[in-house]
Design a protein around this motif. Structure first.
Motif, short mmCIF file in Angstrom:
data_model
loop_
_atom_site.label_atom_id
_atom_site.label_comp_id
_atom_site.label_asym_id
_atom_site.label_seq_id
_atom_site.Cartn_x
_atom_site.Cartn_y
_atom_site.Cartn_z
N ILE A 75 0.87 -1.18 0.00
CA ILE A 75 0.00 0.00 0.00
C ILE A 75 0.90 1.23 0.00
CG2 ILE A 75 -1.86 1.23 1.16
CD1 ILE A 75 -2.67 -1.34 2.52
N PRO A 76 0.91 1.99 -1.09
CA PRO A 76 1.78 3.17 -1.15
C PRO A 76 1.16 4.35 -0.39
CG PRO A 76 0.51 2.99 -3.16
CD PRO A 76 0.14 1.79 -2.33
N PRO A 77 1.89 5.44 -0.25
CA PRO A 77 1.31 6.63 0.37
C PRO A 77 0.10 7.13 -0.40
CG PRO A 77 3.69 6.83 0.19
CD PRO A 77 3.31 5.64 -0.60
N MET A 78 -0.76 7.85 0.29
CA MET A 78 -1.95 8.48 -0.26
C MET A 78 -2.94 7.50 -0.85
SD MET A 78 -1.34 11.41 0.80
CE MET A 78 -2.84 12.14 0.19
N VAL A 79 -3.03 6.33 -0.23
CA VAL A 79 -4.09 5.37 -0.52
C VAL A 79 -4.78 5.06 0.81
CG1 VAL A 79 -4.66 3.02 -1.22
CG2 VAL A 79 -3.05 4.37 -2.58
N TRP A 80 -6.08 5.27 0.87
CA TRP A 80 -6.86 5.02 2.07
C TRP A 80 -7.00 3.51 2.27
CZ3 TRP A 80 -8.65 8.56 5.52
CH2 TRP A 80 -9.64 8.17 6.43
N GLY A 81 -6.67 3.02 3.46
CA GLY A 81 -6.71 1.59 3.72
C GLY A 81 -7.60 1.24 4.90
N ILE A 82 -8.33 0.14 4.76
CA ILE A 82 -9.23 -0.36 5.79
C ILE A 82 -9.00 -1.87 5.92
CG2 ILE A 82 -11.66 -0.71 6.44
CD1 ILE A 82 -12.31 1.68 4.56
N GLN A 83 -9.01 -2.37 7.15
CA GLN A 83 -8.97 -3.82 7.38
C GLN A 83 -10.17 -4.21 8.24
OE1 GLN A 83 -5.55 -2.68 9.26
NE2 GLN A 83 -5.25 -1.72 7.27
N TYR A 84 -10.87 -5.26 7.80
CA TYR A 84 -12.03 -5.73 8.58
C TYR A 84 -12.27 -7.19 8.27
CZ TYR A 84 -15.41 -5.58 4.63
OH TYR A 84 -16.08 -5.81 3.47
N ARG A 85 -13.31 -7.77 8.85
CA ARG A 85 -13.66 -9.20 8.69
C ARG A 85 -12.46 -10.10 8.99
NH1 ARG A 85 -15.87 -10.02 2.93
NH2 ARG A 85 -16.02 -12.16 3.69
N PHE A 86 -11.89 -9.91 10.18
CA PHE A 86 -10.79 -10.75 10.63
C PHE A 86 -11.33 -12.12 11.04
CE2 PHE A 86 -9.15 -6.50 11.16
CZ PHE A 86 -7.80 -6.61 10.90
N SER A 87 -10.66 -13.18 10.62
CA SER A 87 -11.00 -14.49 11.15
C SER A 87 -10.51 -14.57 12.60
CB SER A 87 -10.36 -15.59 10.31
OG SER A 87 -8.95 -15.54 10.39
N ALA A 88 -11.05 -15.52 13.35
CA ALA A 88 -10.71 -15.61 14.78
C ALA A 88 -9.22 -15.84 15.00
CB ALA A 88 -11.53 -16.72 15.42
N ASP A 89 -8.56 -16.51 14.05
CA ASP A 89 -7.14 -16.84 14.21
C ASP A 89 -6.23 -15.93 13.39
OD1 ASP A 89 -7.99 -17.74 11.75
OD2 ASP A 89 -6.83 -19.61 11.80
N ALA A 90 -6.75 -14.80 12.89
CA ALA A 90 -5.98 -13.95 11.98
C ALA A 90 -4.76 -13.34 12.68
CB ALA A 90 -6.86 -12.84 11.41
N VAL A 91 -3.64 -13.37 11.97
CA VAL A 91 -2.41 -12.68 12.38
C VAL A 91 -1.92 -11.89 11.17
CG1 VAL A 91 -0.06 -12.87 13.24
CG2 VAL A 91 -1.81 -14.48 14.04
N LEU A 92 -1.98 -10.58 11.25
CA LEU A 92 -1.61 -9.71 10.14
C LEU A 92 -0.29 -9.01 10.46
CD1 LEU A 92 -2.42 -8.37 7.41
CD2 LEU A 92 -3.54 -6.59 8.76
N LEU A 93 0.73 -9.27 9.63
CA LEU A 93 2.04 -8.63 9.77
C LEU A 93 2.08 -7.42 8.84
CD1 LEU A 93 5.09 -8.57 10.61
CD2 LEU A 93 5.51 -10.07 8.64
N VAL A 94 2.49 -6.26 9.40
CA VAL A 94 2.59 -5.03 8.61
C VAL A 94 4.01 -4.50 8.73
CG1 VAL A 94 1.69 -2.72 8.21
CG2 VAL A 94 0.16 -4.52 9.05
N LEU A 95 4.68 -4.34 7.59
CA LEU A 95 6.00 -3.72 7.53
C LEU A 95 5.83 -2.30 7.02
CD1 LEU A 95 7.89 -6.66 5.78
CD2 LEU A 95 7.79 -6.18 8.22
N ALA A 96 6.52 -1.34 7.64
CA ALA A 96 6.37 0.07 7.29
C ALA A 96 7.72 0.65 6.88
CB ALA A 96 5.79 0.86 8.46
N SER A 97 7.69 1.59 5.95
CA SER A 97 8.93 2.17 5.43
C SER A 97 9.52 3.20 6.37
CB SER A 97 8.68 2.80 4.06
OG SER A 97 7.77 3.89 4.16
N ASP A 98 8.74 3.67 7.36
CA ASP A 98 9.22 4.71 8.27
C ASP A 98 8.81 4.37 9.71
OD1 ASP A 98 10.27 6.71 6.30
OD2 ASP A 98 8.17 6.66 5.65
N THR A 99 9.52 4.94 10.65
CA THR A 99 9.11 4.82 12.04
C THR A 99 7.82 5.60 12.26
OG1 THR A 99 10.52 6.69 12.64
CG2 THR A 99 11.47 4.48 12.84
N TYR A 100 7.19 5.36 13.41
CA TYR A 100 5.88 5.98 13.67
C TYR A 100 5.98 7.49 13.71
CZ TYR A 100 1.57 7.32 15.98
OH TYR A 100 0.37 7.91 16.28
N ASP A 101 5.07 8.15 13.00
CA ASP A 101 4.97 9.62 13.00
C ASP A 101 3.50 9.97 12.91
OD1 ASP A 101 5.09 12.33 12.66
OD2 ASP A 101 6.19 12.29 10.75
#
Length: 317
Positions: free
Chosen positions: A271-297
């Motif tokens: 997902i590049p910058p300036m794209v609106w993102g939503i996550q929903y409908r997680f399964s009970a066992d879902a594990v989502l890994l997210v890698l980010a290009s920058d530290t939190y800001d």
């Protein structure tokens, strides 16, 4: 009788002078003096509209709808039969609060028959509240909500992308992954190695990851009815892999939208910058890994959808 080239039924009581042209008001409707109603509206029988109510243009109110002080309906809203609004979370007989909570239904939203809208919520632009739903929290733009309490079941005008399936083999996964419509977003195939010890997937910077990660986080134990994300980044890239279970992702670049279900550690989503993102409908066992290009800001986030549309040069609904 007619009012401003509109129509007011002889058995309606319209005390307001702020009625837009071509609006049609039918029998047994009561509109109090302070109400403001726009043009080209259709107000069916047995509707009550209180003083501090604003109704936009081309709004349809079906029979049995009561709009109380503090309710605003923007343009092109439809409210189905007997949908109920409230404006006081702790009502008492003959006790009026200093100020009623503000309830807002954004442009193009629709509310189904017998739905209940709790005081103080906002129904996002283009959203759909299903029949009988009880809305206790804000509804995002274009979301479809149902149930008691209402939860998101889908999104309107969002084509579903099939990420995996019988026609896509592991050997040809890279060439078979479908393109996405949201600007710059892309699915990436990740290698999978299987032997007697189990399965392993990996990603290498350049070969699989389109940026060098500076941060990661993991989403897990997310209730299935909850929605995460609902923001865009100004500069940060993200790479999502659902390493266990499944979750659904919605992408929106202000013009094009995608919906896809991540359910394989063999697939990553950039997902590049300036794209609106939503996550929903997680399964009970879902594990989502997210890698980010920058530290939190915190300043890198755009959390309001109208602000996002303005930033990408689109006019809010």
């Amino acid at each position: 009788m007619t009012e401003g080239s509109g129509f007011v039924h002889s058995h309606a009581l319209v005390e307001s002078k702020q009625i837009g042209p071509r609006t049609r008001i039918w029998a047994f409707v009561h509109v109090l003096p302070g109400a403001r109603i726009g043009a080209d509206c259709n107000i069916a029988d047995h509707v009550f509209i209180e003083n501090e109510v604003v109704v936009g243009d081309r709004v349809t109110l079906k029979s049995g709808v009561h709009l109380w002080d503090g309710v605003t309906l923007e343009d092109d809203v439809l409210v189905g039969p007997n949908a109920a609004f409230s404006n006081d979370p702790a009502p008492r007989s003959r006790v009026k609060p200093a100020e009623f909570l503000k309830t807002r239904v954004r442009a193009g939203a629709s509310i189904g028959a017998n739905a209940t809208i709790r005081a103080g919520v906002t129904i996002g632009p283009g959203a759909l509240v299903s029949d009988g739903a009880v809305v206790t929290r804000d509804v995002p733009p274009r979301a479809i909500v149902a149930g008691n309490p209402a939860h998101i079941t889908g999104y309107l005008d969002t084509p579903e992308v099939r990420v995996d399936g019988p026609a896509i083999s592991a050997q040809r996964l890279g060439s078979e992954l479908p393109p996405l419509q949201a600007r710059g977003a892309k699915l990436h195939a990740l290698p999978k190695i299987v032997d007697l010890r189990g399965a392993l997937s990996f990603g290498e910077i350049g070969a699989h990851l389109p940026f060098t990660p500076q941060r990661f986080f993991i989403v897990y134990d997310a209730p299935s009815e909850e929605v995460r994300g609902e923001h865009a980044h100004k500069a940060c890239h993200q790479f999502l892999v659902c390493v266990k279970g499944s979750c659904t992702i919605v992408l929106d670049d202000g013009e094009h939208r995608d919906e896809l279900r991540l359910d394989s550690a063999k697939v990553g989503l950039h997902i590049p910058p300036m794209v609106w993102g939503i996550q929903y409908r997680f399964s009970a066992d879902a594990v989502l890994l997210v890698l980010a290009s920058d530290t939190y800001d915190a300043d890198d986030y755009i959390r309001n959808y109208d602000d996002f549309l303005a930033a990408v040069g689109k006019k809010p609904a």
